[in-house]
Design an enzyme around this catalytic site. Structure first.
Site, PDB file in Angstrom:
ATOM      1  CD  GLN A   1      -1.484  -2.258   2.163  1.00 30.62           C
ATOM      2  OE1 GLN A   1      -0.610  -2.743   2.075  1.00 30.62           O
ATOM      3  NE2 GLN A   1      -2.515  -2.929   2.402  1.00 30.62           N
TER       4      GLN A   1
ATOM      5  CG  ASP B   1      -6.756  -0.106  10.352  1.00 32.76           C
ATOM      6  OD1 ASP B   1      -7.769  -0.079   9.501  1.00 32.76           O
ATOM      7  OD2 ASP B   1      -5.727   0.169  10.204  1.00 32.76           O
TER       8      ASP B   1
END
Length: 381
Positions: free
Chosen positions: A212, A253
């Site tokens: 990513q 997260d």
């Protein structure tokens, strides 16, 4: 040095295509997603007409990033409601699509609660669907506003910790506009430093196994004209040892009540390196990522991803032969350990930046104060 240097000219968003948008064509409402698995080579959109399609997009990482997952989850509930599907089933499926990212469940619950409240008020299914969509749109707007405030708080903190500018910042995974209704979380802080002329270098971890950082953060940095350099994850230690890192900026997260931070796997080793080398380790996340119902890091459920993400690699224009659709890079039958996240304990976190201000030192009491309006250390103080 063979890397990307800052470019002059007006900054622009990393893509002209938004990461997510609601549309209402004649054949019925849809949720349109920028397929992040195809970046940076292609800008391709996915059109979701129901919650199962969105669940698959979430699981495949076509749409990803904690804040954006919350927005997507809310729109998914609205999509089910507007199209006449079972909203309760859709909400349950969406909330469970990825277990670690708390924002996803928060967004789903918000839209679902608006839907249920409208039904309870006797408005009927069409009015309830409108309420769910309004809740999703409000969350989308609020996240964009939160992103701007986090960027301002984060830049003020960097300037406080590192007077004089010339910041050399290391980041991990992807935390820009591809994961947000605005310009992101940690990346938004680096972007603010760039625009203020105080970013000397953005160090971009490639972020194995799905890259990513290499595919998405480098893409965003290049499109914004930032000075950046990509490095293999295991080169970070060498970079710290050479004295080339002034601060680490990551997203999150889920943040437990005690301040433990779940983020993309590879974040915890950076925190250890940062502590050893006396470098600030800063987490940037909206308050929706704070989870008071999870007491500590040990209670965070860490998503385990398929092993083929480690044993195979996707290469454009190369025939695929692996079970996961990629080219095998390990012997057939190799078992792989592939947690999507790791957990950094609060004692390794210098500060947590939210839209409501900065928590430092990171304690359960200070985090609880964010929601209660209690005094806290503010980045703008």
């Amino acid at each position: 040095m063979a890397d990307q240097y800052a470019q002059t000219g007006e900054d622009k968003r990393p893509t002209d295509i938004p990461a997510l948008r609601w549309e209402e064509p004649p054949e019925g409402p849809v949720l349109v997603l920028l397929d992040q698995t195809r970046l940076p080579a292609e800008e391709v959109e996915l059109v979701c007409t129901d919650a199962p399609a969105l669940v698959e997009a979430i699981r495949s990482l076509a749409v990803r990033g904690a804040p954006l997952l919350g927005i997507a989850g809310a729109y998914g509930v609205a999509l089910a409601a507007v199209r006449g599907y079972d909203v309760d089933d859709a909400a349950n499926a969406l909330a469970g699509a990825r277990p670690t990212a708390v924002n996803l469940a928060v967004g789903v619950r918000r839209a679902h609660a608006a839907y249920r409240a409208a039904l309870a008020d006797g408005g009927g299914a069409p009015r309830a669907a409108e309420a769910a969509l309004a809740a999703a749109r409000a969350l989308h707007r609020e996240d964009a506003e939160a992103s701007a405030r986090m960027a301002a708080h984060g830049l003020a903190l960097l300037d406080e910790l590192l007077p004089g500018g010339g910041h050399r910042v290391l980041t991990h995974c992807n935390t820009g506009s591809l994961v947000s209704g605005g310009e992101g979380t940690a990346f938004a802080v680096a972007l603010a430093a760039h625009r203020a002329g105080r970013l000397r270098r953005l160090w971009v971890d490639e972020t194995r196994p799905l890259l990513q950082g290499a595919r998405l953060t480098a893409y965003e940095a290049a499109r914004n004209g930032m000075a950046y350099t990509l490095l293999a994850d295991n080169a970070a230690g060498s970079l710290f040892a050479a004295g080339e890192v002034d601060a680490v900026l990551i997203g999150a997260d889920r943040i437990a009540a005690d301040g433990s931070v779940a983020n993309k796997v590879g974040s915890y080793p950076l925190a250890v390196l940062a502590r050893y080398h006396h470098v600030p380790f800063i987490v940037v996340a909206p308050v929706t990522t704070l989870d008071p119902d999870t007491p500590d890091g040990a209670a965070i459920e860490v998503e385990q991803r398929p092993g083929y993400e480690v044993t195979e690699i996707s290469v454009p224009q190369v025939p695929v032969t692996g079970a996961g659709g990629g080219v095998p890079i390990a012997p057939l039958g190799t078992q792989a350990y592939n947690p999507a996240f790791d957990v950094t304990p609060p004692e390794l976190v210098t500060a947590i930046v939210t839209e409501e201000g900065v928590v430092s030192p990171v304690t359960a009491e200070a985090l609880a104060g964010l929601g209660a309006g209690a005094p806290r250390r503010a980045a703008t103080d």
